[in-house]
Motif scaffolding. Structure first.
Motif, PDB file in Angstrom:
ATOM      1  N   ALA A 264       0.794  -1.465  -0.275  1.00  0.00           N
ATOM      2  CA  ALA A 264      -0.227   0.337   0.124  1.00  0.00           C
ATOM      3  C   ALA A 264       0.747   1.090  -0.008  1.00  0.00           C
ATOM      4  O   ALA A 264       0.765   2.342  -0.397  1.00  0.00           O
ATOM      5  CB  ALA A 264      -0.812  -0.010   1.345  1.00  0.00           C
TER       6      ALA A 264
ATOM      7  N   PHE B  84       1.946   2.031  -3.120  1.00  0.00           N
ATOM      8  CA  PHE B  84       0.802   2.345  -4.078  1.00  0.00           C
ATOM      9  C   PHE B  84       0.893   3.547  -4.284  1.00  0.00           C
ATOM     10  O   PHE B  84       0.399   4.052  -4.942  1.00  0.00           O
ATOM     11  CB  PHE B  84      -0.246   1.588  -4.306  1.00  0.00           C
ATOM     12  CG  PHE B  84      -1.254   1.777  -5.537  1.00  0.00           C
ATOM     13  CD1 PHE B  84      -1.388   1.743  -6.780  1.00  0.00           C
ATOM     14  CD2 PHE B  84      -2.264   3.017  -4.671  1.00  0.00           C
ATOM     15  CE1 PHE B  84      -2.576   2.164  -7.538  1.00  0.00           C
ATOM     16  CE2 PHE B  84      -2.954   3.216  -5.159  1.00  0.00           C
ATOM     17  CZ  PHE B  84      -3.723   2.856  -6.671  1.00  0.00           C
TER      18      PHE B  84
ATOM     19  N   SER C 296       1.302   5.516  -7.776  1.00  0.00           N
ATOM     20  CA  SER C 296       0.268   6.199  -8.148  1.00  0.00           C
ATOM     21  C   SER C 296       0.410   7.026  -9.019  1.00  0.00           C
ATOM     22  O   SER C 296      -0.245   6.949 -10.050  1.00  0.00           O
ATOM     23  CB  SER C 296      -1.010   6.385  -7.349  1.00  0.00           C
ATOM     24  OG  SER C 296      -1.151   6.811  -6.192  1.00  0.00           O
TER      25      SER C 296
ATOM     26  N   ALA D  62      -4.243   3.678   0.933  1.00  0.00           N
ATOM     27  CA  ALA D  62      -4.174   3.317  -0.620  1.00  0.00           C
ATOM     28  C   ALA D  62      -5.639   2.921  -1.165  1.00  0.00           C
ATOM     29  O   ALA D  62      -5.804   3.228  -2.628  1.00  0.00           O
ATOM     30  CB  ALA D  62      -3.270   1.445  -0.077  1.00  0.00           C
ATOM     31  N   LEU D  63      -7.017   2.207  -0.942  1.00  0.00           N
ATOM     32  CA  LEU D  63      -8.046   1.818  -1.328  1.00  0.00           C
ATOM     33  C   LEU D  63      -8.621   2.699  -1.714  1.00  0.00           C
ATOM     34  O   LEU D  63      -9.215   3.181  -2.514  1.00  0.00           O
ATOM     35  CB  LEU D  63      -8.986   0.931  -0.580  1.00  0.00           C
ATOM     36  CG  LEU D  63      -8.045  -1.135  -0.593  1.00  0.00           C
ATOM     37  CD1 LEU D  63      -9.286  -1.556   0.324  1.00  0.00           C
ATOM     38  CD2 LEU D  63      -7.748  -1.479  -1.840  1.00  0.00           C
TER      39      LEU D  63
ATOM     40  N   LEU E  70      -6.690   4.977  -4.839  1.00  0.00           N
ATOM     41  CA  LEU E  70      -7.068   4.020  -6.087  1.00  0.00           C
ATOM     42  C   LEU E  70      -8.510   4.410  -6.270  1.00  0.00           C
ATOM     43  O   LEU E  70      -8.313   4.690  -7.995  1.00  0.00           O
ATOM     44  CB  LEU E  70      -6.824   2.998  -5.980  1.00  0.00           C
ATOM     45  CG  LEU E  70      -7.364   2.023  -7.066  1.00  0.00           C
ATOM     46  CD1 LEU E  70      -6.644   2.144  -8.383  1.00  0.00           C
ATOM     47  CD2 LEU E  70      -6.947  -0.109  -7.160  1.00  0.00           C
TER      48      LEU E  70
ATOM     49  N   ALA F 179      -1.254  -1.110  -8.805  1.00  0.00           N
ATOM     50  CA  ALA F 179      -2.326  -1.834  -7.289  1.00  0.00           C
ATOM     51  C   ALA F 179      -1.856  -2.900  -7.360  1.00  0.00           C
ATOM     52  O   ALA F 179      -1.424  -3.591  -6.276  1.00  0.00           O
ATOM     53  CB  ALA F 179      -3.791  -1.415  -7.306  1.00  0.00           C
TER      54      ALA F 179
ATOM     55  N   SER G  45       1.978  -3.533  -6.718  1.00  0.00           N
ATOM     56  CA  SER G  45       2.234  -3.219  -5.545  1.00  0.00           C
ATOM     57  C   SER G  45       1.688  -4.321  -4.503  1.00  0.00           C
ATOM     58  O   SER G  45       3.205  -4.857  -3.632  1.00  0.00           O
ATOM     59  CB  SER G  45       1.593  -1.987  -5.005  1.00  0.00           C
ATOM     60  OG  SER G  45       1.608  -0.620  -6.361  1.00  0.00           O
TER      61      SER G  45
END
Length: 295
Positions: A16, A19, A23, A155-156, A159, A249, A252
């Motif tokens: 995470a 990412f 990202s 991280a979620l 995203l 994602a 990662s």
């Protein structure tokens, strides 16, 4: 079983963190064709901004509860402003000169850690995180640190927010159209340069957020932290497919898990070698990475 659960969630937490940095790299390269080697510096700025605020220097911010959330917001905001200044002062004049662009971002990436060392010293500083996040949670027989779960959740959220921005907002659509045909979008009266600055700001915010929360993971901040993580962020971007958020994602997760399991079940440090081997094997099978499109 508990060991596997702990290693899995710790690996997901590390993934995470990768990412959050990757990202922004993926977004900036995929939409603007810019390799930003100063991206790790933005993470360091976010980490030090949060550390400075949480240490009591910012009124209302501190190491506990809502006060720490304010410190994270401050650190992320500082990193975002730094990203905008980087785009306006360094990147924008060099859009048509990619070689000089790379050299300039490399220079910024080296200068920022040196500046942080000059101000606060080269030694790592303890990170003043909330006491509630220093504990653990029982999960499937394993005691998992709360900060790993916070990283995964962050991280979620990032995203989902980036995907919504690119597919459901006017600015996101302008950015995507500007990448496909900049001249046409400009002819319609739309200033693509402002859209690209927005992309840089978003990418910088994600990296700065990674630095802000990454302090919880490592327990400290140091000037070279962002630079060391930038290497693995680039690995993630290449593995996932240049310009693919979904690929970043997935990559990662793979990199974080491989590192954790390899370091635990072999000699410490071999996790980094295992990641390089994984990257080489993937590129032999899929030269474009897991996916080559922005999705």
């Amino acid at each position: 079983m508990s060991t596997v659960v702990l290693l899995t969630l710790t690996g997901l937490g590390l993934g995470a963190l990768y990412f959050l940095v990757a990202s922004g790299l993926s977004l900036i390269f995929g939409l603007m064709d810019v390799l930003n080697f100063a991206h790790g510096a933005l993470m360091s700025i976010g980490a030090y901004g949060t550390w400075w605020a949480a240490s009591g220097h910012l009124p209302g911010a501190g190491p506990g509860g809502a006060a720490f959330a304010l410190a994270v917001v401050f650190g992320t905001a500082v990193g975002t402003v730094a990203a905008v200044l980087l785009e306006l002062a360094v990147i924008r004049p060099l859009y048509a000169r990619p070689r000089e662009q790379i050299l300039a971002t490399v220079g910024v990436g080296l200068a920022v850690p040196a500046l942080l060392s000059a101000i606060w010293g080269a030694d790592a500083r303890p990170f003043p995180g909330p006491a509630a996040l220093s504990g653990t949670a029982g999960l499937l027989g394993a005691e998992v640190p709360f900060n790993r779960l916070v990283l995964i959740a962050a991280a979620l959220v990032v995203l989902a927010a980036l995907r919504l921005f690119l597919s459901r907002t006017r600015h996101g659509l302008v950015v995507r159209a500007g990448v496909e045909d900049r001249a046409m979008v400009t002819a319609l009266g739309i200033d693509v340069r402002k859209a690209f600055t927005l992309v840089f700001a978003i990418g910088g915010a994600a990296a700065a957020l990674g630095g802000a929360i990454g302090g919880l993971y490592f327990g400290s901040v140091d000037p070279e932290q962002g630079t060391s993580l930038l290497i693995f962020a680039f690995v993630v971007v290449v593995m996932g497919g240049m310009g693919s958020l979904a690929g970043a994602a997935l990559a990662s997760v793979a990199v974080g898990l491989v590192q954790q399991f390899a370091n635990y079940y072999t000699t410490a440090g071999l996790g980094d070698l295992a990641v390089v081997v994984l990257l080489a094997a993937l590129l032999l099978v899929r030269p474009r990475g897991l996916t080559g499109r922005l999705a």
